[in-house]
Enzyme design. Structure first.
Site, short mmCIF file in Angstrom:
data_model
loop_
_atom_site.label_atom_id
_atom_site.label_comp_id
_atom_site.label_asym_id
_atom_site.label_seq_id
_atom_site.Cartn_x
_atom_site.Cartn_y
_atom_site.Cartn_z
CG HIS A 445 100.63 38.13 62.45
ND1 HIS A 445 101.40 37.43 63.35
CD2 HIS A 445 101.49 38.61 61.52
CE1 HIS A 445 102.67 37.48 62.97
NE2 HIS A 445 102.75 38.20 61.86
CD GLU A 446 100.65 40.13 58.15
OE1 GLU A 446 101.42 41.12 58.23
OE2 GLU A 446 101.08 38.96 58.08
CG HIS A 449 103.73 43.20 61.21
ND1 HIS A 449 104.86 43.14 62.00
CD2 HIS A 449 103.51 41.92 60.78
CE1 HIS A 449 105.31 41.90 62.04
NE2 HIS A 449 104.51 41.14 61.32
CE1 TYR A 587 106.56 35.38 61.28
CE2 TYR A 587 108.61 34.64 60.29
CZ TYR A 587 107.45 35.38 60.23
OH TYR A 587 107.18 36.14 59.12
#
Length: 651
Positions: A445-446, A449, A587
């Site tokens: 997930h990170e 980004h 989200y």
């Protein structure tokens, strides 16, 4: 970028940069209202942001408390100065005057959008108000900024722990106990995720789980609740001054959702659809609780408490899905997961990551730095950093920080630099850091980004990387989570810590299946956060704010789980004070898009390099250069649909 400031150096650096920025803008304010003048103002904004970014970042990651404190103070000073800049009539006049005779045909689409969005930002910051109202608005914005900084600082510096005897930690593996500090014969369990969540999932004694859960729910209650409630009240004043009914209406005017009514309809519709599933999920976990109570002789209470759901969800995974988290963890050593995920996304997105060993420029010995290049052309694209282990005073969750935005300054490209900050268990001696499967998902997930930052092709910092609508910004990160639930990909991601074997096929298939285990319980938890945020920030009346009462009422009503008496979990709900006010719904909103996008990969092949390159160029590369809905439509070849998202939820 500099990371080795002392506290006094950091303070002086920020003072100097503000003085230089003000001097440069004062000179530019005297210039003629030409396009060249506007570009120079934009360049100066980009230079200033870049030069002070590490000052703010160090408040989250420095191992020196004096530097963290100086970083927090500097952030207050920077944000106060940015607010003052946004009220500069002379700079606004240059943009406004130029726009009056602006010929769109002589500019690129991105340039036209830059002018439009800059003027919009000035108006949303109070240009056009009477002087008295502007003065009040400036004071309100400044106070909100100070409250938000203090709120996060309190969480970062919190050192709460609970003492437990070895008997109270029944069920916890030996490695977990070895990683805890001692106080005589007792163990100290902090609220850091690597210590908190395993205990809530595996601790056999309900009294132990209840104690640590209450400590978490009460974290920073005394310090942070007044800050949150004051900020909510001030946001309401800010919105009214700017002509909006509520803070939510003000925030959403420039988001994909546009109005609070549309967001509430989205949340309520999902809640209704998920309620039957929630009832079934809770009944299933209560059945496990009752069975255990009958076996242990403990009194059964027919309620799924906040300290119960993770424990019985974990038991459900083990009993009904044959997924033992401790066993699965042995297949996900951090070092291999990082290597394998990097290989997968490099292959899919036509990228090349290279670890810097000799000339790495980092803020702590645990941090690693990578160079990113286009794998076909060798073109340099930027840097990213991994800061993956807990330490005292460090940001306590997982997040991506943009240290330097990719953009063009005075005709020369500035390349992006992004950092992934997380709190995975640190290797001890010859013991590897072993990730739970959910932590593998968090890493992906990170990384999503990070790649959004690094792959950006925007020329203006205003549109660089994650500078998109807030209710779209999670889409690229949620997208990468999907690969962690593909059986073939799990074979590549896994490598047993001792034998080197991949996850057995049967276990991989069970992990994929377990993605939907208690999905309605988990989904309703997210809905609760969204409803709480929107309820706080949609209020139009000047009634007294009682965040505790709202938290308890909505948590029971939406998620079906009661909050512990004498607690208020919103004190550690960092999103509300960290840029997501009236935005947490995003989200779930963006998950609709990520599910739809992933469906395209499922059809073409999850590692299809042609589709991956299209995704990199359009979804990641565009940043905020275009409205996100237009980028989605171009990628999909149609309007987005909720169907893949609802299917993913089991609806």
């Amino acid at each position: 970028m500099r990371f080795n400031f002392t506290a006094s150096e950091l303070t002086k650096h920020v003072e100097d940069e503000i003085a230089k920025d003000k001097k440069a803008l004062d000179e530019l304010a005297k210039a003629e209202p030409t396009w060249e003048t506007l570009l120079k103002i934009n360049d100066q904004d980009s230079i200033f942001s870049t030069n002070v970014s590490s000052s703010n970042f160090l408040s989250y990651v420095s191992s020196d408390k004096s530097v963290r404190d100086a970083g927090n103070e500097a952030t207050e000073v920077i944000e106060k100065y940015e607010i003052e800049k946004s009220f500069r009539e002379d700079l606004y006049a240059l943009f406004k005057t130029y726009a009056e005779t602006h010929d769109e045909s002589k500019h690129t689409d991105e340039e036209n959008r830059f002018l439009k969005k800059t003027l919009e930002a000035y108006v949303r910051n109070g240009m056009g108000l009477e002087e008295e109202q502007k003065t009040k608005l400036k004071a309100v914005k400044t106070e909100i900024s100070e409250l938000c900084i203090k709120f996060q600082q309190n969480l970062n510096e919190d050192k709460t722990f609970v003492l437990f005897s070895e008997a109270e930690l029944e069920g916890m593996p030996e490695d977990y106990l070895k990683g805890l500090d001692r106080d005589g014969d007792n163990y100290k369990v902090s609220l850091d995720y690597p210590q908190l969540f395993p205990l809530l999932k595996k601790g056999k004694k309900s009294s132990t789980r209840q104690k640590i859960d209450l400590a978490k729910e009460q974290q920073c209650n005394e310090a942070n609740i007044p800050l949150l409630e004051k900020a909510v009240a001030l946001r309401k004043i800010e919105a009214k001054l700017l002509g909006y009914e509520s803070h939510a209406a003000y925030v959403l005017a420039v988001r994909m959702a546009k109005t609070p009514e549309k967001v509430m309809t989205f949340l309520k519709d999902l809640s209704v659809k998920m309620t039957p599933g929630l009832t079934k999920d809770i009944e299933g976990l209560l059945k496990l609780k009752k069975q255990e109570c009958e076996e242990t002789g403990e009194e059964y209470v027919d309620t799924l408490f906040s300290y119960d759901y993770r424990y019985y969800h974990n038991m459900d995974l083990e009993k009904n899905y044959q997924v033992d988290e401790t066993l699965v963890q042995q297949y996900f050593p951090l070092q291999h997961v990082v290597k394998a995920l990097f290989e997968i996304y490099q292959e899919m997105l036509s990228l090349k990551f290279t670890l810097l060993t000799d000339n790495a420029h980092v803020w702590h010995e645990d941090v690693t730095q990578y160079v990113v290049e286009d794998s076909a052309t060798g073109e340099f694209m930027g840097h990213f950093y991994l800061d993956l282990h807990p330490r005292e005073g460090k940001y306590g969750h997982a997040a991506e920080f943009a240290i330097q935005k990719g953009c063009v300054i005075d005709g020369v490209r500035q390349y992006p630099a992004a950092a992934m900050v997380a709190n995975f268990t640190k290797p001890v001696g010859d013991k590897a850091s072993l990730l739970k499967h959910q932590e593998v998902v968090t890493f992906a997930h990170e990384l999503g980004h990070v790649l959004h930052e690094v792959c950006s092709t925007a020329n203006f910092q205003l549109f660089a990387g994650t500078n998109v609508e807030r209710d779209f910004v999670e889409t690229p990160s949620q997208m990468l989570e999907n690969w962690c639930y593909e059986a073939d990909i799990l074979a590549r991601l896994s490598k047993h810590n001792e034998t080197g074997e991949s996850l057995p096929e049967s276990l991989r298939l069970q992990l994929v299946k377990a993605r939907h285990a208690n999905a309605f319980l988990m989904g309703k938890r997210q809905l609760f956060f969204g409803f709480f945020d929107m309820s706080l920030h949609s209020a139009t009346e000047d009634s007294e704010i009682d965040s505790g009462k709202l938290w308890h009422t909505l948590r029971q009503e939406i998620s079906g789980i009661p909050s512990p008496e004498g607690s208020n979990g919103s004190a550690s709900f960092g999103h509300l004070m960290g840029g997501y006010s009236a935005g947490y719904y995003g989200y779930l909103w963006s998950e609709v898009f990520s599910a739809d996008l992933f469906q395209a990969f499922k059809s073409a092949g999850v590692l299809n390099p042609e589709l991956g390159r299209k995704y990199r160029d359009l979804i990641l590369g565009s940043g905020g250069k275009r409205d996100s809905i237009d980028v989605l439509v171009e990628f999909l070849g149609r309007e987005p649909t909720q169907e893949p998202f609802l299917t993913q939820l089991g609806l």
